[in-house]
Design a protein around this motif. Structure first.
Motif, PDB file in Angstrom:
ATOM      1  N   GLN A  26       3.677   5.001  -6.495  1.00 30.63           N
ATOM      2  CA  GLN A  26       3.248   4.468  -5.205  1.00 30.63           C
ATOM      3  C   GLN A  26       3.054   5.587  -4.182  1.00 30.63           C
ATOM      4  OE1 GLN A  26       2.528   1.113  -4.424  1.00 30.63           O
ATOM      5  NE2 GLN A  26       2.635   1.009  -6.647  1.00 30.63           N
ATOM      6  N   ARG A  32       1.439   6.440  -0.344  1.00 29.21           N
ATOM      7  CA  ARG A  32       2.470   5.893   0.545  1.00 29.21           C
ATOM      8  C   ARG A  32       3.376   6.971   1.124  1.00 29.21           C
ATOM      9  NH1 ARG A  32       3.899  -0.034  -1.719  1.00 29.21           N
ATOM     10  NH2 ARG A  32       1.812  -0.848  -1.368  1.00 29.21           N
ATOM     11  N   TRP A  36       8.534   7.817  -0.377  1.00 31.92           N
ATOM     12  CA  TRP A  36       8.479   7.032  -1.616  1.00 31.92           C
ATOM     13  C   TRP A  36       8.723   7.937  -2.817  1.00 31.92           C
ATOM     14  CZ3 TRP A  36       6.944   1.731  -2.398  1.00 31.92           C
ATOM     15  CH2 TRP A  36       6.809   1.019  -1.205  1.00 31.92           C
TER      16      TRP A  36
END
Length: 110
Positions: A26, A32, A36
């Motif tokens: 992700q 992101r 993350w």
């Protein structure tokens, strides 16, 4: 009780490894961000520790069996987190892997 403990540890390890890999994915692929990715790296490290808590002392056996847990767990994770819908071949393959886990880990040995 040892089998139950072992199965719980496999489940915890699966959440840590699959979750960690998903977080890195992700962070990188879905843009992101570094938080993350960092959380994913920490989760992957926790996976390494969870595997060491297995009652069996054979590293190769634990990791080989965990491979089957990883296959089934990855499909389940994809279903829950990404809306992935496995086909019958995915499910058959995962079932074969889980039977392999049971044979590798819990077959009677002398």
């Amino acid at each position: 009780m040892t089998v139950v403990r072992s199965l719980v540890l496999f489940a915890l390890a699966a959440v840590a490894e699959i979750g960690g890999a998903w977080l890195v994915w992700q962070g990188v692929r879905e843009h992101r961000g570094v938080w993350w990715i960092g959380a994913g790296v920490i989760a992957l490290g926790l996976y390494g520790f969870a595997a060491t808590l297995q009652p069996d002392a054979d590293f190769g056996r634990i990791l080989a069996a965990y491979g089957g847990v990883f296959v089934a767990g990855s499909l389940a994770w994809g279903m829950v987190m990404d809306g992935f819908r496995p086909d019958r071949w995915d499910l058959i393959g995962a079932a074969v892997c889980l039977v392999g886990v049971l044979v590798i880990m819990y077959a009677p040995r002398t």
